[in-house]
Design a protein around this motif. Structure first.
Motif, PDB file in Angstrom:
ATOM      1  N   PRO A  91       0.820  -1.219   0.000  1.00 55.58           N
ATOM      2  CA  PRO A  91       0.000   0.000   0.000  1.00 55.58           C
ATOM      3  C   PRO A  91       0.853   1.268   0.000  1.00 55.58           C
ATOM      4  O   PRO A  91       1.912   1.310   0.631  1.00 55.58           O
ATOM      5  N   GLN A  92       0.399   2.276  -0.711  1.00 53.84           N
ATOM      6  CA  GLN A  92       1.060   3.567  -0.681  1.00 53.84           C
ATOM      7  C   GLN A  92       0.623   4.383   0.534  1.00 53.84           C
ATOM      8  O   GLN A  92       1.360   5.213   1.043  1.00 53.84           O
ATOM      9  N   GLN A  93      -0.575   4.104   1.002  1.00 52.97           N
ATOM     10  CA  GLN A  93      -1.101   4.790   2.177  1.00 52.97           C
ATOM     11  C   GLN A  93      -1.386   3.756   3.271  1.00 52.97           C
ATOM     12  O   GLN A  93      -1.654   2.599   2.970  1.00 52.97           O
ATOM     13  N   PRO A  94      -1.349   4.152   4.554  1.00 50.31           N
ATOM     14  CA  PRO A  94      -1.131   5.508   5.042  1.00 50.31           C
ATOM     15  C   PRO A  94       0.339   5.872   5.272  1.00 50.31           C
ATOM     16  O   PRO A  94       0.633   6.996   5.643  1.00 50.31           O
ATOM     17  N   VAL A  95       1.294   4.949   5.099  1.00 53.23           N
ATOM     18  CA  VAL A  95       2.686   5.294   5.413  1.00 53.23           C
ATOM     19  C   VAL A  95       3.633   5.140   4.228  1.00 53.23           C
ATOM     20  O   VAL A  95       4.835   5.302   4.375  1.00 53.23           O
ATOM     21  N   GLY A  96       3.138   4.851   3.064  1.00 57.14           N
ATOM     22  CA  GLY A  96       4.030   4.765   1.906  1.00 57.14           C
ATOM     23  C   GLY A  96       4.914   3.532   1.932  1.00 57.14           C
ATOM     24  O   GLY A  96       6.130   3.640   1.790  1.00 57.14           O
ATOM     25  N   ALA A  97       4.321   2.350   2.104  1.00 63.30           N
ATOM     26  CA  ALA A  97       5.099   1.113   2.228  1.00 63.30           C
ATOM     27  C   ALA A  97       5.791   0.731   0.928  1.00 63.30           C
ATOM     28  O   ALA A  97       6.761  -0.025   0.955  1.00 63.30           O
ATOM     29  N   ARG A  98       5.335   1.245  -0.195  1.00 59.44           N
ATOM     30  CA  ARG A  98       5.905   0.827  -1.485  1.00 59.44           C
ATOM     31  C   ARG A  98       7.379   1.192  -1.607  1.00 59.44           C
ATOM     32  O   ARG A  98       8.144   0.478  -2.255  1.00 59.44           O
ATOM     33  N   THR A 118      15.084   6.842   6.859  1.00 58.53           N
ATOM     34  CA  THR A 118      15.743   7.114   8.139  1.00 58.53           C
ATOM     35  C   THR A 118      14.778   7.609   9.203  1.00 58.53           C
ATOM     36  O   THR A 118      15.188   7.893  10.328  1.00 58.53           O
ATOM     37  N   SER A 119      13.509   7.716   8.891  1.00 58.09           N
ATOM     38  CA  SER A 119      12.498   8.166   9.848  1.00 58.09           C
ATOM     39  C   SER A 119      11.158   7.562   9.452  1.00 58.09           C
ATOM     40  O   SER A 119      11.066   6.792   8.497  1.00 58.09           O
ATOM     41  N   GLY A 120      10.132   7.942  10.186  1.00 59.81           N
ATOM     42  CA  GLY A 120       8.821   7.363   9.904  1.00 59.81           C
ATOM     43  C   GLY A 120       8.771   5.884  10.240  1.00 59.81           C
ATOM     44  O   GLY A 120       8.132   5.098   9.534  1.00 59.81           O
ATOM     45  N   HIS A 121       9.423   5.484  11.344  1.00 55.12           N
ATOM     46  CA  HIS A 121       9.455   4.073  11.737  1.00 55.12           C
ATOM     47  C   HIS A 121       8.093   3.650  12.292  1.00 55.12           C
ATOM     48  O   HIS A 121       7.542   4.312  13.176  1.00 55.12           O
ATOM     49  N   VAL A 122       7.569   2.546  11.771  1.00 55.87           N
ATOM     50  CA  VAL A 122       6.269   2.040  12.216  1.00 55.87           C
ATOM     51  C   VAL A 122       6.273   0.522  12.206  1.00 55.87           C
ATOM     52  O   VAL A 122       7.144  -0.121  11.596  1.00 55.87           O
ATOM     53  N   LEU A 123       5.273  -0.034  12.863  1.00 56.45           N
ATOM     54  CA  LEU A 123       4.954  -1.457  12.783  1.00 56.45           C
ATOM     55  C   LEU A 123       3.603  -1.552  12.102  1.00 56.45           C
ATOM     56  O   LEU A 123       2.627  -0.966  12.566  1.00 56.45           O
ATOM     57  N   GLN A 124       3.552  -2.253  10.971  1.00 51.69           N
ATOM     58  CA  GLN A 124       2.335  -2.297  10.164  1.00 51.69           C
ATOM     59  C   GLN A 124       1.935  -3.733   9.898  1.00 51.69           C
ATOM     60  O   GLN A 124       2.779  -4.598   9.664  1.00 51.69           O
ATOM     61  N   PRO A 133       3.027   3.518  15.569  1.00 50.69           N
ATOM     62  CA  PRO A 133       4.245   4.339  15.439  1.00 50.69           C
ATOM     63  C   PRO A 133       5.365   3.827  16.348  1.00 50.69           C
ATOM     64  O   PRO A 133       5.122   3.351  17.456  1.00 50.69           O
ATOM     65  N   LEU A 134       6.584   3.953  15.865  1.00 47.89           N
ATOM     66  CA  LEU A 134       7.780   3.635  16.630  1.00 47.89           C
ATOM     67  C   LEU A 134       8.609   4.915  16.766  1.00 47.89           C
ATOM     68  O   LEU A 134       8.470   5.831  15.960  1.00 47.89           O
ATOM     69  N   PRO A 135       9.483   4.995  17.769  1.00 52.98           N
ATOM     70  CA  PRO A 135      10.191   6.262  18.012  1.00 52.98           C
ATOM     71  C   PRO A 135      11.226   6.591  16.938  1.00 52.98           C
ATOM     72  O   PRO A 135      11.953   5.729  16.470  1.00 52.98           O
ATOM     73  N   ASP A 136      11.279   7.873  16.587  1.00 46.78           N
ATOM     74  CA  ASP A 136      12.321   8.394  15.698  1.00 46.78           C
ATOM     75  C   ASP A 136      13.413   9.120  16.480  1.00 46.78           C
ATOM     76  O   ASP A 136      14.421   9.520  15.904  1.00 46.78           O
ATOM     77  N   PHE A 137      13.188   9.278  17.812  1.00 45.18           N
ATOM     78  CA  PHE A 137      14.144   9.981  18.656  1.00 45.18           C
ATOM     79  C   PHE A 137      14.386   9.186  19.927  1.00 45.18           C
ATOM     80  O   PHE A 137      13.547   8.373  20.344  1.00 45.18           O
TER      81      PHE A 137
END
Length: 403
Positions: A91-98, A118-124, A133-137
């Protein structure tokens, strides 16, 4: 003109259910259910009592490549020859997995990914819009925060479990030659609080793999030392305290037939903990040539005062004892071949060498190309390229899709 019903729509429902129960591959079952309404209605009905249950779906190799991603299915091959390729529509949405960078997976078709590399870390969860969401900081010394890049991750339980812990191997960003790998962990249901715990103890022992084994977080280092943290759950603050690290095993340099170590993994197999080492020729771009397997053995040895102390050691194994093992940092899995007719024991591996080249993440988007050709199986003391090699580079390293 009268419309004739296609003959396949007139097959008895009980026959369709028997056929459906013997189709092992989930993708093939979805295709079968989509043939017509009669087939879809039949396969939705629970298979009659007495029919043999389908074996658990084996991991599929996901090779992300934008909109043309694919998964390589071993079940369709029946254990013989090259795995079968199915299209994977990310899927391109909601996080742009492509165009994301994948860095791990978990049972239940969960995937760890960084939508912006390098950012936008998630578990999908594949096939859904469920995003965690996963931490970026991460907090660093002096009360400041630093950007982090996740290189590998694992879970102690399924997402949503009250005691679910996340552990990740991370690097601070921007990445440079002084940027060392560290370990972060946090309790998922207490937000995304992560901290750079115990960094001073492990900064000289670059983490290679992580796993939760019998409720304990284990970290394998580049020196093949095994560090353990024992979680204690609380209702205040972070929600969990990690006691450690306790050094459970000491490693040693391993050289085999003048081959260089390519990568190391931890995997639980038949309730035992294994260390698997992949070897290659000296050149960094060389492909996998050899694998060696070691089991963690617990020994009771008296100290100088005669007090019995627990010691751990890596002991080499020369058999897999009927297991198929799939290697992936934070997500290695083991399956018994007795449940999969036609399959034999072996070790399946994927091309994850970019783990050691985090500097790729600092390149321009056009130069962030990950190799995807060193995938295969170690069987009968040799490498079998059981996955089609047509894709050489990708926007992400390949990962296992764990059913």
């Amino acid at each position: 003109m009268a419309m004739h019903t296609p003959p396949w729509e007139e097959l008895p429902a009980d026959v369709l259910r028997i056929v459906f129960s013997r189709v092992a591959c989930r993708a093939d079952r979805q295709v079968m259910a989509g043939v017509c309404g009669a087939w879809r209605r039949a396969v939705k009905v629970k298979v009659a009592t007495g029919q043999p249950p389908r074996p658990r779906q084996l991991p599929c190799l996901l090779r992300p490549n934008g909109g043309d991603s694919s998964v390589c299915c071993l079940l369709c091959s029946g254990g013989h020859g090259i795995s079968v390729v199915h299209a994977a529509h990310l899927p391109q949405q909601p996080v742009g997995a492509r165009h994301a960078r994948f860095f791990g997976s978990h049972d239940g078709s969960w995937a760890f990914l960084a939508s912006a590399q390098t950012s936008g870390h998630v578990l999908q969860k594949f096939g859904t819009d469920t995003i965690i969401p996963l931490p970026d900081f991460m907090d660093v010394q002096g009360g400041e925060s630093s950007s982090i890049v996740h290189l590998a991750a694992t879970l102690s339980h399924q997402p949503g479990h009250a005691s679910c812990l996340v552990a990740a191997i991370v690097k601070t960003y921007p990445i440079d030659v002084m940027s060392l790998r560290a370990v972060a962990f946090w309790r998922m249901d207490h937000g995304t609080m992560a901290s750079e715990l115990h960094r001073t103890e492990i900064e000289a022992m670059e983490p290679e793999d992580i796993i939760f084994h019998k409720g304990v977080l284990l970290v394998l280092t580049q020196q093949e030392n095994l560090l353990a943290w024992i979680p204690e759950y609380t209702d205040e603050g972070r929600g969990v305290e990690m006691h450690g690290p306790e050094q459970r095993a000491c490693g040693k340099p391993r050289i085999y037939n003048e081959l260089a170590v390519q990568s190391r993994y931890l995997v639980e197999s038949q309730n035992c903990l294994l260390l698997i080492v992949r070897y290659r020729e000296g050149h960094p771009t060389s492909s996998t040539q050899e694998l060696k397997i070691f089991q963690l053995v617990e020994l009771e040895i008296p100290d100088e005062n005669g007090i019995m102390m627990t010691r751990y050691n890596w002991v080499e194994l020369f058999s897999l004892f009927g297991e198929m093992i799939f290697l992936g940092r934070g997500c290695s899995r083991s399956y018994n071949v007795s449940n999969y007719p036609g399959f034999t024991e072996g070790v399946y591996f994927l091309d994850d060498g970019s783990f050691y080249h985090a500097d790729l993440l600092s390149h321009d988007a056009a130069d962030q190309k990950y190799t995807c050709s060193d995938n295969g199986r170690w069987v009968n003391l040799q490498v079998d390229r059981c996955f089609p090699p047509e894709q050489s580079c990708s926007c992400s390293p390949p990962i296992w899709v764990l059913p």
